[in-house]
Design a protein around this motif. Structure first.
Motif, PDB file in Angstrom:
ATOM      1  N   THR A 204       0.788  -1.168  -0.071  1.00 31.16           N
ATOM      2  CA  THR A 204       0.143   0.152  -0.014  1.00 31.16           C
ATOM      3  C   THR A 204       0.878   1.435   0.089  1.00 31.16           C
ATOM      4  O   THR A 204       0.515   2.094  -0.801  1.00 31.16           O
ATOM      5  N   MET A 205       1.985   1.033   0.773  1.00 33.33           N
ATOM      6  CA  MET A 205       2.599   2.317   0.936  1.00 33.33           C
ATOM      7  C   MET A 205       3.523   2.599  -0.371  1.00 33.33           C
ATOM      8  O   MET A 205       3.599   3.940  -0.718  1.00 33.33           O
TER       9      MET A 205
ATOM     10  N   LYS B 169       2.478   2.019  -3.321  1.00 29.92           N
ATOM     11  CA  LYS B 169       1.476   2.280  -4.449  1.00 29.92           C
ATOM     12  C   LYS B 169       1.428   3.828  -4.137  1.00 29.92           C
ATOM     13  O   LYS B 169       1.282   4.626  -5.111  1.00 29.92           O
ATOM     14  N   LYS B 170       1.206   4.445  -3.078  1.00 29.09           N
ATOM     15  CA  LYS B 170       1.258   5.665  -2.516  1.00 29.09           C
ATOM     16  C   LYS B 170       2.503   6.393  -3.164  1.00 29.09           C
ATOM     17  O   LYS B 170       2.485   7.469  -3.788  1.00 29.09           O
TER      18      LYS B 170
ATOM     19  N   GLN C 214       4.393   5.727  -5.570  1.00 27.38           N
ATOM     20  CA  GLN C 214       4.304   5.729  -6.990  1.00 27.38           C
ATOM     21  C   GLN C 214       3.505   6.830  -7.431  1.00 27.38           C
ATOM     22  O   GLN C 214       3.308   7.101  -8.701  1.00 27.38           O
ATOM     23  N   GLU C 215       2.728   7.421  -6.634  1.00 24.88           N
ATOM     24  CA  GLU C 215       1.649   8.390  -7.029  1.00 24.88           C
ATOM     25  C   GLU C 215       2.394   9.925  -7.313  1.00 24.88           C
ATOM     26  O   GLU C 215       1.908  10.644  -7.784  1.00 24.88           O
TER      27      GLU C 215
ATOM     28  N   TYR D 137       5.309  10.425  -4.761  1.00 21.44           N
ATOM     29  CA  TYR D 137       6.119  10.866  -3.478  1.00 21.44           C
ATOM     30  C   TYR D 137       7.348  10.637  -3.451  1.00 21.44           C
ATOM     31  O   TYR D 137       7.699   9.511  -4.084  1.00 21.44           O
TER      32      TYR D 137
ATOM     33  N   VAL E  71       7.085   7.765   1.829  1.00 23.51           N
ATOM     34  CA  VAL E  71       5.664   7.634   2.512  1.00 23.51           C
ATOM     35  C   VAL E  71       6.012   6.883   3.957  1.00 23.51           C
ATOM     36  O   VAL E  71       6.543   5.956   4.096  1.00 23.51           O
TER      37      VAL E  71
ATOM     38  N   ALA F 153       4.395  11.634   2.219  1.00 26.29           N
ATOM     39  CA  ALA F 153       2.984  11.394   2.475  1.00 26.29           C
ATOM     40  C   ALA F 153       2.832  10.182   3.424  1.00 26.29           C
ATOM     41  O   ALA F 153       3.715   9.623   3.916  1.00 26.29           O
ATOM     42  N   GLU F 154       1.745  10.179   3.954  1.00 25.76           N
ATOM     43  CA  GLU F 154       1.237   9.287   4.939  1.00 25.76           C
ATOM     44  C   GLU F 154       0.285   8.244   4.819  1.00 25.76           C
ATOM     45  O   GLU F 154      -0.659   8.657   4.119  1.00 25.76           O
ATOM     46  N   VAL F 155       0.360   7.073   4.984  1.00 26.95           N
ATOM     47  CA  VAL F 155      -0.853   6.081   4.953  1.00 26.95           C
ATOM     48  C   VAL F 155      -1.037   5.308   6.362  1.00 26.95           C
ATOM     49  O   VAL F 155       0.022   5.057   6.898  1.00 26.95           O
TER      50      VAL F 155
END
Ligand code: UDP
Ligand code: MG
Length: 329
Positions: free
Chosen positions: A113-114, A116-117, A119-120, A122, A125, A197-199
Motif C-alpha cells: 500500500t505504501m 503504491k502511494k 508511486q503516485e 512521493y 511514504v 505522504a502518510e498512509v
C-alpha cells in the motif's frame, strides 16, 4: 539492482525473527506487489543487527544459506536504531527502500500500500499507526511529540516515528542521521525538498521481549529536536542565529555600560555596587561569546558533516562496493 531493499534494524529480537521473516517473505511473494513494477520483481532483506547478544546474528547467518535475499550487517556493539538504519541505507541497492521494525509490531503486507502511494509521485511514504497497540505510557508522550513536531515544522503528518517507511533510494541514501534522529526523518527529508505522504498502517502489540527505548528517549528526543530545528533552519548559516543573538546581547550591554559610565563620569555617582553594571558586563561578554560561536560554526560548516559513527563486526552477502562504502564511513 533489486526492486526493493527491506531494512530491518534489530536489537535482541531472536524470538521474533522466524515469524518476521515468514511474514515478510509472504508479503514479498504477493502478486499485487509485483504488479507495481514493470520489470520482474526482486528484493533484498538487509538485517542490521545492532549489537544483539541473544544469538540473533548467528540465527540470521544460518538462514542466509537457504535465503539468498538475506544480508546481514552486524555491529560490534549497540549503537542505536539511528545508526542501524544509517548502515542499512548505505548498503541498500534497491530502486525503492523500505524499513520495518523486527518486533512484529509492523505489518509487512502494508509495504505494498505504501509503495503504491509512493508511486503516485512521493519520495517518502511514512506509516501512520492509527490504532496503536502500545501501553499508554508510550502512546501519550508520542502524541505530544507528534503534536509539537507538527506545530514547529508545519509538516502535517500524524506519526513521525513509525518504523514502517518507504523511500525512493535517492532519499534514504541522502539522509545524514546522528543522535537518535530517526524520529525526525520526515522533517529532514522535507527540509531537503522531498515530497512526503502518510498512509495508515495496522499495528500490533509487541509479542516477544520489551521495548528497547526507556525514558531516556525523552531527553534524547528533546535535544535531537533542537538539533533538527537548528539544522533545518540554520545549518549553512549559523552566523544568522548566533550573530543576531550576539548582536542583541552586545548592543544591550553596550548601552547599559554607556549609561552607567555617564552616571560615573558626568554625575559623579558611585556605580561599583549597582546591579545594572553587572548586567551590562554580562551582556557584553555573552554577546562576544555568542558571536564567536557563530564564527566557529561558519568555519566548521566548511568541513564535511558526518553522520552517526558505527563500527561493523561483519557483513554477509554484501557486494564489494557496499562493503567499501560501509567501511569508509
Ligand atoms: N532497535 C535497534 N537498536 C536499538 C533499539 C531498537 O535496532 O538500540 C530496533 C528494535 O530491535 C526494533 C526497532 O528498532 O526492531 C524498534 O524498537 P522498539 O520496538 O523497541 O521500539 P518501540 O516499538 O517500543 O518504539
Ligand atoms: Mg516496537
Amino acid at each position: 539492482m533489486p526492486s526493493l531493499s527491506v531494512i530491518v534494524p534489530l536489537f535482541n529480537e531472536l524470538e521474533s525473527l522466524p515469524e518476521l521473516l515468514d511474514r515478510l517473505y509472504a508479503a514479498m511473494r504477493e502478486k499485487e506487489l509485483h504488479d507495481l513494477f514493470e520489470k520482474p520483481f526482486s528484493f533484498e532483506v538487509i538485517m542490521v543487527d545492532d549489537g544483539s547478544t541473544d544469538g540473533s546474528p548467528e540465527m540470521i547467518g544460518n538462514l542466509i544459506q537457504e535465503k539468498p535475499e538475506l544480508r546481514l550487517i552486524s555491529f560490534q556493539r549497540n549503537f542505536g536504531k539511528t545508526a542501524a538504519l544509517s548502515a542499512g541505507f548505505m548498503a541498500a541497492s534497491g530502486e525503492y527502500v523500505c524499513t520495518i521494525d523486527a518486533d512484529l509490531q509492523d505489518d509487512p503486507f502494508a509495504i505494498r500500500t505504501m509503495l503504491k502511494k509512493l508511486q503516485e509521485g512521493y519520495d517518502l511514504v511514512s506509516g501512520w499507526k492509527q490504532e496503536r497497540r502500545d501501553p499508554f505510557s508510550k502512546i501519550f508522550p508520542s502524541k505530544i511529540f507528534n503534536l509539537v513536531t507538527r506545530l514547529f515544522t508545519g509538516i502535517t503528518i500524524h506519526d513521525f516515528n513509525c518504523g514502517l517507511k518507504v523511500y525512493r533510494r535517492n532519499v534514504s541514501s541522502r539522509l545524514e542521521l546522528h543522535g537518535e534522529m530517526h524520529r525526525y526523518i520526515p522533517v529532514l527529508a522535507d527540509w531537503m525538498g522531498f515530497r512526503i505522504a502518510e498512509v495508515p498502517v495496522p499495528h500490533s502489540a509487541r509479542k516477544f521481549g520489551n521495548s528497547k527505548f526507556g525514558s531516556s528517549r525523552f531527553f534524547a528526543g528533546l535535544f535531537d529536536f533542537l538539533s533538527v530545528l537548528f539544522i533545518t533552519r540554520y545549518l549553512r548559516r549559523p552566523m544568522h542565529f548566533f550573530g543576531m543573538a550576539g548582536l542583541v546581547s552586545f548592543v544591550s550591554g553596550f548601552l547599559i555600560s554607556l549609561y552607567v559610565t555617564f552616571d560615573k563620569v558626568l554625575l559623579h555617582k558611585p556605580i561599583g555596587n549597582r546591579p545594572i553594571l553587572f548586567l551590562g558586563i554580562l551582556l557584553l561578554i555573552l554577546g562576544v561569546q555568542l558571536f564567536s560561536t557563530g564564527l566557529l560554526g561558519e568555519l566548521f560548516i566548511t568541513s564535511m558533516a558526518k553522520g552517526t559513527p558505527f563500527a561493523i563486526r561483519e557483513t554477509r552477502n554484501l557486494g564489494e562496493t557496499q562493503k567499501k562504502l560501509l567501511e569508509n564511513r
